[in-house]
Structure formats: C-alpha cells, structure tokens
Design an enzyme around this catalytic site. Structure first.
Site, PDB file in Angstrom:
ATOM      1  N   ASP A  13      -0.454  -2.408 -17.112  1.00  0.00           N
ATOM      2  CA  ASP A  13      -0.883  -1.334 -16.007  1.00  0.00           C
ATOM      3  C   ASP A  13       0.526  -0.786 -15.341  1.00  0.00           C
ATOM      4  O   ASP A  13       1.540  -1.251 -15.822  1.00  0.00           O
ATOM      5  CB  ASP A  13      -1.311  -2.008 -14.664  1.00  0.00           C
ATOM      6  CG  ASP A  13      -1.522  -1.126 -13.375  1.00  0.00           C
ATOM      7  OD1 ASP A  13      -2.157  -0.199 -13.404  1.00  0.00           O
ATOM      8  OD2 ASP A  13      -0.963  -1.639 -12.415  1.00  0.00           O
ATOM      9  N   ASP A  15       1.525   1.395 -12.128  1.00  0.00           N
ATOM     10  CA  ASP A  15       1.771   1.248 -10.631  1.00  0.00           C
ATOM     11  C   ASP A  15       1.681  -0.181 -10.032  1.00  0.00           C
ATOM     12  O   ASP A  15       0.665  -0.689 -10.226  1.00  0.00           O
ATOM     13  CB  ASP A  15       0.995   2.120  -9.573  1.00  0.00           C
ATOM     14  CG  ASP A  15       1.132   3.634 -10.018  1.00  0.00           C
ATOM     15  OD1 ASP A  15       1.984   3.850 -10.727  1.00  0.00           O
ATOM     16  OD2 ASP A  15       0.571   4.443  -9.323  1.00  0.00           O
ATOM     17  N   ASP A 214      -1.922  -5.614 -11.704  1.00  0.00           N
ATOM     18  CA  ASP A 214      -1.744  -6.337 -10.485  1.00  0.00           C
ATOM     19  C   ASP A 214      -2.854  -5.994  -9.597  1.00  0.00           C
ATOM     20  O   ASP A 214      -3.152  -6.651  -8.592  1.00  0.00           O
ATOM     21  CB  ASP A 214      -0.506  -5.745  -9.748  1.00  0.00           C
ATOM     22  CG  ASP A 214      -0.812  -4.145  -9.433  1.00  0.00           C
ATOM     23  OD1 ASP A 214      -1.008  -3.463 -10.079  1.00  0.00           O
ATOM     24  OD2 ASP A 214      -0.541  -3.639  -8.181  1.00  0.00           O
TER      25      ASP A 214
HETATM   26 MG   LIG Z   1      -1.635  -1.347 -10.424  1.00  0.00          MG
END
Ligand SMILES: [Mg+2]
Length: 274
Positions: A13, A15, A214
């Site tokens: 991922d 961001d 995340d």
């Molecule tokens: Mg993310």
C-alpha cells in the site's frame, strides 16, 4: 522465513504504509527499496489511487519495469517489458469505467437516486471534495475500473441503489467520505493473487509473497500473501486477519515507512547477503 532472492515478491500500500501519512516521504524505507532493487525483487504498488496518479510516483520510487495495482484492485498496469502478455497494458477486473458510468446513469435516470460521481463533476469540484490540487484532481479523475461517488440521498435509497448495482454485477464499498462502485468481487487481494500467479508462470518457479498495508482496504491483500505486515495505522478500525500465526503476520509498532522498514527487517532473511 523468506530469503532476499528472486523468488520474493512484495505488494505494498502507499498512503500510511510506504509513504508517510503526513508528508508522503518514504525515506526510512529507502534502504530496503535499494536492497530489493539490487536483488531484482519486484515491489508492486497496491493502492486505491488511479494508474494516472501512480505512474509518476512509481518512477520517483524507482520501481521501474514492475506492474502495479490501482483503484483498489480493479486495475493492474503492466510495464513495457510485459508487452507480449495478453492483458498488456492493462488488466481490468470487473467492469470498465465507461460501463460502470452507464449503469450509474441509467439507475439515476430511472429511480432519481441523488448522488454525484467523479464523472459528473469538474476538477474544481473533485479538488474541493478531496483537498487535492486541481491538477492532482484531474489525475484522480482518470478512472479505469471504479467510480467514487458522494451520496446525497437517504440510507434506504442507498440500500436500493446497492441492490440494483449487485444485479448488474457491480458492488458498492465504503472508503472514507466516498462510496466506490466497482465490479463485484474486485479487491486488492484478488489482484494480488492474479499477479502472483503471473509471476509464478513467467519465472517458472514458486514465489514467496509479502504484503504491507495499514488500512481496512488492505485486509484482502494481507490475507492473500504468504507473510503480512500490518503497519500501525492512524485510525482505530480493527485489522482482523483469519490466520494470525506468528510466522505469517507481523504487526508493527511504528507508523508509515518506519513500520514498513520494521516489517521487512522482521521477515526477510538477510544472511549470505553481500
Ligand atoms: Mg493506507
């Protein structure tokens, strides 16, 4: 424990994972990025962003000649060197953007649903919704396999809208302030599985996969890989995984690219490395 060699394949991922949540820096991860590049380990960006948004970033990260997964798994962009692949330059899962727009338009016309998608408005409006600059908003509007929309109607109509989308082979998912319309069954995890299979086929040997993410939209990716790094997030949503075995899942104590580094330090066996 995976070794640092050409059987390793990494999905990440952006961001809050490879990129810092606030300033988008990846500095703490740079050492690993360099080491992985030296060992020809593909690092596959796996993001909700559009391909148009990812392209420049992929170059800045020096992740050249590697596919990436965009629009939460709806789109896989294949590099020049995969030019012989049947799906080149794009693999789109579910429905193409034009088809999705047609279905939304038809449902709206027929039932008076109150919603606006990126395809209904100009870059200034998308900039206003997202906080992006207008030129960034234009890249976010270059959709290929999913449509973000803002819902102005009530909950009951939203349920009906979802039901009609399902009948058309589409689904509705929630992501921050937007609802996303895309092909039923599309996910980061599904795209990861497809791409890992293609790598296995092209290289002619099994691949060991590591995924790093995340957020809740990373869960399908984290389920689909051999080793999952759950990066500590700036949110309080639970990140449950079906198989929590110690050698499969590592939850970082650090955020963003620091957590990214911590995860690879944990999983990748570095012995015998120059
Ligand atoms: Mg993310």
């Amino acid at each position: 424990m995976p070794y640092l060699d050409n059987s390793l394949l990494i999905f990440t991922d952006l961001d809050g994972s490879l990129l810092d949540h606030d300033d988008y820096s990846w500095k703490p991860a740079q050492g690993w990025l360099t080491r992985l590049a030296e060992h020809q380990v593909p690092v596959v960006i796996t993001t909700s962003k559009t391909a148009a948004e990812v392209t420049a970033l992929q170059q800045a990260l020096n992740l050249t000649d590697v596919p990436f997964i965009a629009e939460n798994g709806a789109v896989i962009a294949l590099p020049e060197s995969w030019g012989d692949h049947l799906a080149w330059p794009r693999k789109v899962f579910g429905a193409e953007y034009g088809e999705i727009r047609k279905i939304i338009d038809a449902l709206r016309l027929r039932y008076d649903f109150e919603c606006r998608g990126f395809g209904d408005v100009d870059a200034a409006q998308v900039a206003d919704w997202t906080g992006l600059q207008p030129d960034e908003a234009r890249l976010a509007m270059a959709r290929e396999g999913s449509e973000p929309l803002v819902w102005f109607g009530d909950e009951r109509d939203l349920k009906r809208f979802e039901g009609y989308l399902n009948q058309e082979g589409l689904m509705l998912t929630r992501g921050g302030r937007f609802w996303h319309v895309m092909g039923a069954g599309v996910s980061k995890g599904q795209a990861v599985q497809w791409l890992a299979g293609e790598y296995r086929r092209l290289r002619g040997h099994p691949m060991v996969t590591i995924g790093l993410g995340d957020g809740p939209n990373d869960l399908s990716m984290l389920e689909a890989v051999d080793h999952a790094v759950v990066i500590r997030g700036h949110h309080d949503q639970p990140m449950p995984l079906a198989n929590e075995q110690h050698d499969r899942v590592f939850r970082t104590t650090l955020y963003g690219p620091q957590g990214w580094k911590q995860g690879l330090d944990h999983f990748i066996h570095k012995s015998g490395q120059a």
